[in-house]
Design an enzyme around this catalytic site. Structure first.
Site, short mmCIF file in Angstrom:
data_model
loop_
_atom_site.label_atom_id
_atom_site.label_comp_id
_atom_site.label_asym_id
_atom_site.label_seq_id
_atom_site.Cartn_x
_atom_site.Cartn_y
_atom_site.Cartn_z
CE LYS A 41 7.40 14.99 22.62
NZ LYS A 41 6.26 15.41 21.81
CE LYS A 45 5.84 9.20 16.32
NZ LYS A 45 4.62 8.50 16.57
CE LYS A 56 5.75 17.70 15.09
NZ LYS A 56 4.75 16.78 14.59
P1 TYM Z 1 1.62 11.40 18.67
O1 TYM Z 1 1.46 10.47 17.52
O2 TYM Z 1 2.75 12.34 18.68
O3 TYM Z 1 1.69 10.55 20.01
C1 TYM Z 1 0.74 9.55 20.33
C2 TYM Z 1 0.47 9.57 21.84
O4 TYM Z 1 1.70 9.35 22.56
C3 TYM Z 1 1.87 10.37 23.54
N1 TYM Z 1 3.31 10.63 23.68
C4 TYM Z 1 3.99 10.55 24.84
N2 TYM Z 1 3.59 10.26 26.09
C5 TYM Z 1 4.56 10.26 27.07
N3 TYM Z 1 5.86 10.54 26.83
C6 TYM Z 1 6.30 10.84 25.59
N4 TYM Z 1 7.59 11.10 25.38
C7 TYM Z 1 5.35 10.86 24.52
N5 TYM Z 1 5.44 11.12 23.19
C8 TYM Z 1 4.18 10.98 22.70
C9 TYM Z 1 1.12 11.58 22.97
O5 TYM Z 1 0.78 12.50 23.98
C10 TYM Z 1 -0.09 10.91 22.33
O6 TYM Z 1 -1.10 10.68 23.29
N6 TYM Z 1 -1.82 14.94 17.77
C11 TYM Z 1 -1.62 13.60 18.28
C12 TYM Z 1 -2.39 12.55 17.53
C13 TYM Z 1 -3.87 12.82 17.43
C14 TYM Z 1 -4.81 12.67 18.47
C15 TYM Z 1 -6.07 13.00 17.88
C16 TYM Z 1 -4.73 12.28 19.80
C17 TYM Z 1 -4.52 13.24 16.31
N7 TYM Z 1 -5.85 13.33 16.57
C18 TYM Z 1 -7.23 12.95 18.63
C19 TYM Z 1 -5.90 12.25 20.55
C20 TYM Z 1 -7.14 12.58 19.96
C21 TYM Z 1 -0.13 13.25 18.17
O7 TYM Z 1 0.58 13.80 17.39
O8 TYM Z 1 0.26 12.19 18.93
#
Ligand code: TYM
Length: 327
Positions: free
Chosen positions: A192, A195, A111
């Protein structure tokens, strides 16, 4: 009873990747665990957000959690910024993090590389994530593959704190499903599904109309062989569609291959798209009802109250352990 915590950023509508890799695994966990599901709006502001859009996305994500099966009677659903202990413990986590280890995070590199005006919060994003998890004495964190590195850092920070100050944090286990933990772009299947991709055809939004979903599947990139089988290295497009198809129907990849191997890519892609429509359409129906109702606010108020009560206890322990204030 184990404690489960997971979070999703309200930075645009969720994709099919978020659903298959994370969200869809949450409802079954509520039956036997103490579950906390968070709308991590403070993580979202590590990159610029428009105020009105962020507000909308927070509400929309709450509705999507519920529409996907999160039951507010069984789980605590809340907004991160409404529980101040998250940013308070995050500061303490930053104090024990090294700049070098934060700079090594793949997500930070992705990023920030080549960008001007990268915020310092993008670098200190993982200590906030560690705080989210550690505040609740979390045992299990269900996430997609891309969060693995952040979870390893969380475990390291928890151990570092426990050794240096006081043994108060539970060391959380990451739970990454074997299949579907990394759903790929429909246009560039070596990337990957995300969004934030500029090409709308590369991802399925959970709120895409069925006709749009069907169209995006029709134009999904495959290869020139015209034979359906799983080979992630040489056939990443077809393999990704097989994973999606399997995850949306509960059928094994082998079973799908035996039906579509020689059916032609057109028929295969159409059936994969239909499988996704059949999963997302009912969720969309519930989503629109929830967005039109007044239920959301009271659910989120209640969630914030329950999360605050629990989080403050751990925050106080951590402050005491570090010698902050007068407690
Ligand atoms: P975020 O918002 O990017 O994504 C949310 C969840 O979706 C999963 N994910 C995917 N899984 C499979 N294929 C994909 N293409 C894909 N894109 C996203 C992510 O692995 C995630 O589980 N940092 C985290 C949010 C967060 C969090 C936490 C998660 C903040 N605090 C504490 C767990 C525990 C994030 O940016 O997810």
């Amino acid at each position: 009873m184990a404690t489960v915590f997971s979070g999703i950023q309200p930075s645009g509508t969720l994709t099919l990747g978020n659903y298959i890799g994370a969200l869809r695994h949450f409802p079954p966990l509520q039956e036997e665990n103490d579950c906390y599901f968070c709308i991590v709006d403070q993580h979202a502001i590590t990159v610029p957000q428009k105020k009105k859009e962020l507000r909308h996305n927070i509400k929309s994500l709450a509705a999507l959690y519920l529409a996907s099966g999160i039951d507010p009677e069984k789980s605590v659903l809340f907004i991160q910024s409404e529980v101040p202990a998250h940013s308070q413990l995050a500061w303490m986590m930053q104090a024990i993090s090294y700049i070098g280890e934060l700079e090594r995070m793949t997500q930070f590199k992705d990023k920030s590389t080549g960008k001007d005006g990268v915020s310092s919060a993008l670098l200190t994003y993982p200590p906030l994530m560690a705080a989210d998890i550690l505040l609740y004495g979390t045992d299990i964190v269900p996430v997609g593959e891309d969060q693995k590195q952040h979870l390893e850092l969380t475990r390291n920070l928890a151990e570092r704190f426990n050794n240096k100050y006081n043994n108060i944090f539970t060391i959380p286990e990451v739970q990454i499903e074997e299949n579907g933990a990394r759903i790929m772009s429909l246009q560039q299947p070596e990337k990957k599904m995300s969004k934030s991709d500029a090409n709308q055809k590369s991802f399925i939004s959970m709120l895409d109309e069925p006709a749009v979903i069907r169209k995006k599947f029709k134009s999904a990139v495959t290869d020139s062989e015209n034979e359906v089988y799983y080979d992630q290295l040489n056939k990443p497009g077809v393999s990704n569609l097989l994973t999606i198809f399997s995850e949306c129907t509960g059928r094994t990849v082998d079973d799908i291959v035996s039906e579509y191997r020689h059916a032609g890519y057109g028929a295969f892609k159409e059936a994969a798209g239909e499988a996704v429509v059949s999963v997302l359409e009912p969720i969309q129906g519930r989503y629109h009802d929830l967005m039109a109702s007044s239920e959301l606010d009271s659910i989120l108020d209640n969630g914030a109250e329950r999360a605050n009560t629990r989080a403050v206890k751990m925050l106080t322990k951590a402050e005491r352990a570090m010698g902050l204030g007068r407690k």
